[in-house]
Enzyme design. Structure first.
Site, PDB file in Angstrom:
ATOM      1  N   GLY A 172       0.853  -1.183   0.000  1.00 29.79           N
ATOM      2  CA  GLY A 172       0.000   0.000   0.000  1.00 29.79           C
ATOM      3  C   GLY A 172       0.885   1.228   0.000  1.00 29.79           C
ATOM      4  N   CYS A 199       5.357  -6.051   1.385  1.00 29.06           N
ATOM      5  CA  CYS A 199       5.653  -4.619   1.415  1.00 29.06           C
ATOM      6  C   CYS A 199       4.968  -3.954   2.612  1.00 29.06           C
ATOM      7  CB  CYS A 199       5.270  -3.976   0.075  1.00 29.06           C
ATOM      8  SG  CYS A 199       5.980  -2.326  -0.105  1.00 29.06           S
ATOM      9  N   TYR A 200       3.971  -3.093   2.365  1.00 28.73           N
ATOM     10  CA  TYR A 200       3.290  -2.444   3.496  1.00 28.73           C
ATOM     11  C   TYR A 200       2.731  -3.500   4.448  1.00 28.73           C
ATOM     12  CZ  TYR A 200       0.054   0.444   6.151  1.00 28.73           C
ATOM     13  OH  TYR A 200      -0.606   1.087   7.175  1.00 28.73           O
ATOM     14  N   HIS A 230       8.042  -7.212  -4.042  1.00 27.13           N
ATOM     15  CA  HIS A 230       6.766  -7.617  -4.648  1.00 27.13           C
ATOM     16  C   HIS A 230       6.929  -8.919  -5.440  1.00 27.13           C
ATOM     17  CE1 HIS A 230       4.371  -4.084  -3.632  1.00 27.13           C
ATOM     18  NE2 HIS A 230       5.547  -3.480  -3.628  1.00 27.13           N
ATOM     19  N   GLU A 254       4.624 -10.524  -6.839  1.00 29.90           N
ATOM     20  CA  GLU A 254       3.571 -10.646  -7.854  1.00 29.90           C
ATOM     21  C   GLU A 254       3.945 -10.023  -9.195  1.00 29.90           C
ATOM     22  OE1 GLU A 254       3.567  -8.834  -5.170  1.00 29.90           O
ATOM     23  OE2 GLU A 254       2.629  -6.882  -5.442  1.00 29.90           O
ATOM     24  N   SER A 303     -24.921  -9.760 -25.959  1.00 37.12           N
ATOM     25  CA  SER A 303     -24.460  -8.599 -26.714  1.00 37.12           C
ATOM     26  C   SER A 303     -23.526  -9.014 -27.834  1.00 37.12           C
ATOM     27  CB  SER A 303     -23.701  -7.674 -25.771  1.00 37.12           C
ATOM     28  OG  SER A 303     -22.537  -8.335 -25.313  1.00 37.12           O
ATOM     29  N   GLY A 304     -23.119 -10.275 -27.804  1.00 41.53           N
ATOM     30  CA  GLY A 304     -22.099 -10.697 -28.755  1.00 41.53           C
ATOM     31  C   GLY A 304     -20.736 -10.680 -28.093  1.00 41.53           C
ATOM     32  N   GLY A 305     -20.649 -10.040 -26.936  1.00 43.38           N
ATOM     33  CA  GLY A 305     -19.389  -9.976 -26.206  1.00 43.38           C
ATOM     34  C   GLY A 305     -19.126 -11.261 -25.443  1.00 43.38           C
ATOM     35  N   VAL A 306     -17.861 -11.411 -25.008  1.00 45.60           N
ATOM     36  CA  VAL A 306     -17.471 -12.673 -24.378  1.00 45.60           C
ATOM     37  C   VAL A 306     -18.139 -12.868 -23.011  1.00 45.60           C
ATOM     38  CG1 VAL A 306     -15.282 -11.607 -23.668  1.00 45.60           C
ATOM     39  CG2 VAL A 306     -15.500 -14.041 -23.551  1.00 45.60           C
ATOM     40  N   ASP A 307     -18.291 -11.816 -22.226  1.00 46.62           N
ATOM     41  CA  ASP A 307     -18.788 -11.995 -20.861  1.00 46.62           C
ATOM     42  C   ASP A 307     -20.228 -12.522 -20.835  1.00 46.62           C
ATOM     43  OD1 ASP A 307     -16.363 -10.847 -20.416  1.00 46.62           O
ATOM     44  OD2 ASP A 307     -17.160  -8.885 -19.868  1.00 46.62           O
ATOM     45  N   SER A 308     -21.097 -11.852 -21.596  1.00 47.40           N
ATOM     46  CA  SER A 308     -22.489 -12.310 -21.575  1.00 47.40           C
ATOM     47  C   SER A 308     -22.601 -13.695 -22.214  1.00 47.40           C
ATOM     48  CB  SER A 308     -23.408 -11.309 -22.276  1.00 47.40           C
ATOM     49  OG  SER A 308     -23.038 -11.145 -23.621  1.00 47.40           O
ATOM     50  N   LYS A 327     -10.868 -11.473 -16.494  1.00 49.14           N
ATOM     51  CA  LYS A 327     -11.213 -11.620 -17.915  1.00 49.14           C
ATOM     52  C   LYS A 327     -10.553 -12.846 -18.563  1.00 49.14           C
ATOM     53  CE  LYS A 327     -13.062  -9.453 -21.589  1.00 49.14           C
ATOM     54  NZ  LYS A 327     -14.352  -8.732 -21.587  1.00 49.14           N
TER      55      LYS A 327
END
Ligand code: XMP
Length: 548
Positions: free
Chosen positions: A89, A116-117, A204, A206, A258-263, A403
Site C-alpha cells: 500500500g 511490502c506495506y 513484490h 507478484e 451482446s455478442g461480447g465474451v462476458d455475456s 477476464k
C-alpha cells in the site's frame, strides 16, 4: 524452535462444517461455506498490485479473493481461509490514517504473508522496528539471502533480483522472528516466524520483475500453508452450476446477449445449469458489426439454447434521427435497449432472474467486497446492460473471475474462439463510432464494410488477440479525392487500434506499415463512399479509446 510441525494446520480438513465451532478460543457462528474449495484471502491495503497478487495466487492453482483490509474479522473467520496475504500500500505505517492491521488477524491460526506495506504493518504490530529510510527503494533491486533463506525462501539462489517500491523499511524483525534476506536499502527484506506461521517480504513477488516471485508465492501456498488443491478457472463451472441451480430453483431466467465474451460465457454456463429455463435475448439495435448478430444466433442455436433475436433496427434508427451529440446518442440507445429488453421479458412466463456477465474486476473497481450484489462499473459501460427497474434477481456466475479466466471457462464450455477471444465492443455499438453527425443507414453500412476489412486483415496478420481493440471510426466530414478519372467527395475512415490491459489506459498500436497499406487500399477500393483512410496515433489519456 523451528519445528515445521508447529506451523498451524490449515483448516482445510474441517471445511464444510456448519454450526458452532471454537476458533481461537472464541465461539463463532459458522455459515455454510460457499464451496469446499481451499481459498486464500488477500487483504487490500491500497497497493497498486493488490489485484495482481490475487491473480498470481490463482495462477499457482489456488483460489484467491481480494477483500478490503477493513473487512470484518468475523467475516474472515467465517470464510475459514487457508491463508491470508496482506498486500502492499502507498501509506507509511506512521502516517495519519494509515490503514490499520488488526492484531487479531495474525491470531487466526492460519499462515499470513505480509507483502511490502503488509510486512511493515505486521512487523510494527508485533514489536519490530520499522522506520523511514533516507532513500526508498524503487524498481529492480538486488536481494541477498541470509543463510539458506529460512522456510519461505529455501532453495532459492543466494543472490537474486527483486522489485521494490517502498520508503519505510524494517530494521529489526519482531521478537521471535528470523531475518531471511536483505537488500541495499532494506536491512530486513524478508522475515518469518515459523512457529506463529507469520511471514513477511518487503519486495513484490507478484510482478514479473521479481524472477522468483511466483516460486516464492507457490512455496508459501504449498510448503507453508500446505495447500494441495489444484484450482483452475474451469473448476468454476461445476461450482457455479450447483450455485445457479440452487439460486434459481425452477424459476425462469433471462439473459441479454451482446455478442461480447462476458455475456456469452455467462449464458452458456447458466444454460449448463438450468437448460431451457434460460432464454437469451439478443437485442439487435442495428448498430452491430457485420454478421455479428448472425454469428451469435448461430452459435447459441447450435448449442440448443433458446434465443430470441429481436431486430429492432428500425426503432433505434428512428429514435436516433437528429441526434448528433455523443451523450444524446448513448442515452437514446440505452433507453431504447431497456425498453425492447423489457418488452421481451414480459412476454416470457415466470421470469424471475437476470443473468449478468459481471466480472471480478468490475466488482473490485466498484469497491465491492465480492458479495454485496449491486455494484456496477462506470455508468456508460452499463449501456446495453442491466435494465435497472426490471424487478429481477441477478445471477452473476462470473463474479469471481478475471477476464482471462472467463475466456478459459468459455473455451472449456466449448464456445468458439470467435466469441471467446472477441475484442471488447461498446454497448451502443457503431452508434458511437459515427462521430459528429447523425447515425444513418448509409453511414452504418459504410462503417460496417470498412470495419470488417480491418478485422479480416488484423486477424490474417495474427494480431487480433494482441490488440485490446481494433476498429474503424467514421467522422462525419467529407473531403475531396480523385478516383478513376473523376473527383470524389467522400468520408474518411479512421483506424483505431490500441493495446491495453484494462482499458483504463491504452497505447496506440504500432501496426505494421504493410498491414496498414493493405487495409487502406482495400477500404478505399472496396467500400464506396470512402476516399481516405487515417490512423489514430493517440494514447489514453489524454484521448479515450472510443471517439465518442
Ligand atoms: P473509453 O472510450 O472510455 O473506453 O476509453 C474504454 C472501454 O470501454 C468501452 N466502452 C463502452 N462499453 N458501453 C460499453 O459497454 C459504452 O457505452 C462504452 N463506451 C466505451 C470501450 O470500447 C473501451 O473498451
Amino acid at each position: 524452535m523451528t519445528d515445521p510441525a508447529a506451523v498451524p494446520a490449515t483448516p482445510t480438513a474441517a471445511r464444510g462444517v456448519t454450526g458452532t465451532e471454537t476458533v481461537s478460543d472464541e465461539t463463532v457462528e459458522l455459515r455454510p461455506p460457499e464451496t469446499a474449495r481451499e481459498e486464500v484471502l488477500v487483504l487490500d491495503f491500497g497497493g497498486q498490485y493488490s489485484q495482481l497478487i490475487a491473480r498470481r495466487i490463482r495462477e499457482c492453482g489456488v483460489f484467491a479473493e481480494l477483500l478490503p483490509h477493513t473487512i470484518d474479522s468475523e467475516h474472515i473467520r467465517e470464510r475459514r481461509p487457508a491463508a491470508l496475504v496482506l498486500s502492499g500500500g502507498p501509506a507509511s505505517v506512521y502516517s495519519d490514517g494509515a490503514p490499520e492491521l488488526r492484531p487479531e488477524l495474525l491470531e487466526l491460526g492460519i499462515p499470513v504473508l505480509g507483502i511490502c506495506y503488509g510486512m511493515q504493518a505486521m512487523v510494527r504490530v508485533l514489536g519490530g522496528r520499522v522506520e523511514g529510510a533516507e532513500a526508498g527503494e524503487f524498481g529492480r533491486t538486488p536481494l541477498e539471502l541470509v543463510d539458506d533463506g529460512g522456510r519461505l525462501l529455501a532453495g532459492l539462489p543466494k543472490e537474486q533480483q527483486c522489485w521494490m517500491s517502498h520508503r519505510d523499511c524494517v530494521f529489526e524483525p519482531p521478537p521471535g522472528f528470523t531475518a531471511l534476506a536483505s537488500s541495499p536499502g532494506s536491512p530486513v527484506a524478508a522475515c518469518e516466524s515459523i512457529e506463529r506461521g507469520l511471514y513477511g517480504i518487503q519486495f513484490h513477488p507478484e510482478v514479473v520483475h521479481t524472477p522468483y516471485g511466483t516460486e516464492i508465492l507457490d512455496r508459501f501456498l504449498r510448503e507453508v500453508a500446505g495447500l494441495t488443491d489444484r484450482w483452475s478457472p474451469a473448476s468454476v463451472i461445476t461450482e457455479q452450476i450447483e450455485r445457479v441451480k440452487a439460486q434459481v430453483g425452477d424459476g425462469g431466467v433471462i439473459c441479454g446477449l451482446s455478442g461480447g465474451v462476458d455475456s456469452a460465457v455467462a449464458a452458456a454456463l447458466v444454460h449448463r445449469a438450468v437448460g431451457d429455463q434460460l432464454t437469451c435475448v439478443l437485442v439487435d439495435h442495428g448498430l452491430l458489426r457485420k454478421n455479428e448478430a448472425e454469428q451469435v444466433v448461430e452459435t447459441f442455436r447450435d448449442r440448443g439454447m433458446k434465443l430470441i433475436h429481436v431486430d429492432a433496427t428500425d426503432r433505434f434508427l428512428a429514435r436516433l434521427e437528429g441526434a448528433t451529440e455523443p451523450e444524446e446518442k448513448r442515452k437514446i440507445i440505452g433507453e431504447e435497449f431497456i425498453r425492447v429488453f423489457e418488452e421481451e421479458a414480459e412476454k416470457l412466463p415466470d421470469v424471475r432472474f437476470l443473468v449478468q456477465g459481471t466480472l471480478y474486476s468490475d466488482v473490485i473497481e466498484s469497491g465491492g467486497d465480492g458479495r454485496s450484489g449491486a455494484e456496477v462499473i462506470k455508468s456508460h459501460h452499463n449501456v446495453g446492460g442491466l435494465p435497472e427497474d426490471l424487478d429481477l434477481d441477478l445471477v452473476e456466475p462470473l463474479r469471481m473471475l478475471f477476464k482471462d479466466e472467463v475466456r478459459a471457462v468459455g473455451t472449456e464450455l466449448g464456445l468458439p474462439d470467435r466469441i471467446v477471444w472477441r475484442q471488447p465492443f461498446p454497448g451502443p455499438g457503431l452508434g458511437i463510432r459515427i462521430v459528429g453527425g447523425e447515425v444513418t443507414r448509409e453511414r452504418l453500412e459504410i462503417l460496417r464494410n470498412a470495419d470488417v476489412i480491418l478485422q479480416e486483415e488484423v486477424r490474417a496478420a495474427g494480431l487480433y488477440r494482441e490488440l485490446w481493440q481494433s476498429f474503424c471510426v467514421l467522422p462525419v466530414v467529407r473531403s475531396v479525392g480523385v478516383q478513376g478519372d473523376g473527383r470524389s467527395y467522400a468520408y474518411p475512415i479512421v483506424i483505431r487500434a490500441v493495446t491495453s490491459d484494462d482499458a483504463m489506459t491504452a497505447d496506440w498500436a504500432r501496426l505494421p506499415y504493410d498491414l496498414l497499406e493493405r487495409v487502406s487500399n482495400r477500404i478505399i477500393n472496396e467500400v464506396s463512399g470512402v476516399n481516405r483512410v487515417a490512423l489514430d496515433v493517440s494514447s489514453k489519456p489524454p484521448a479515450t479509446i472510443e471517439w465518442e
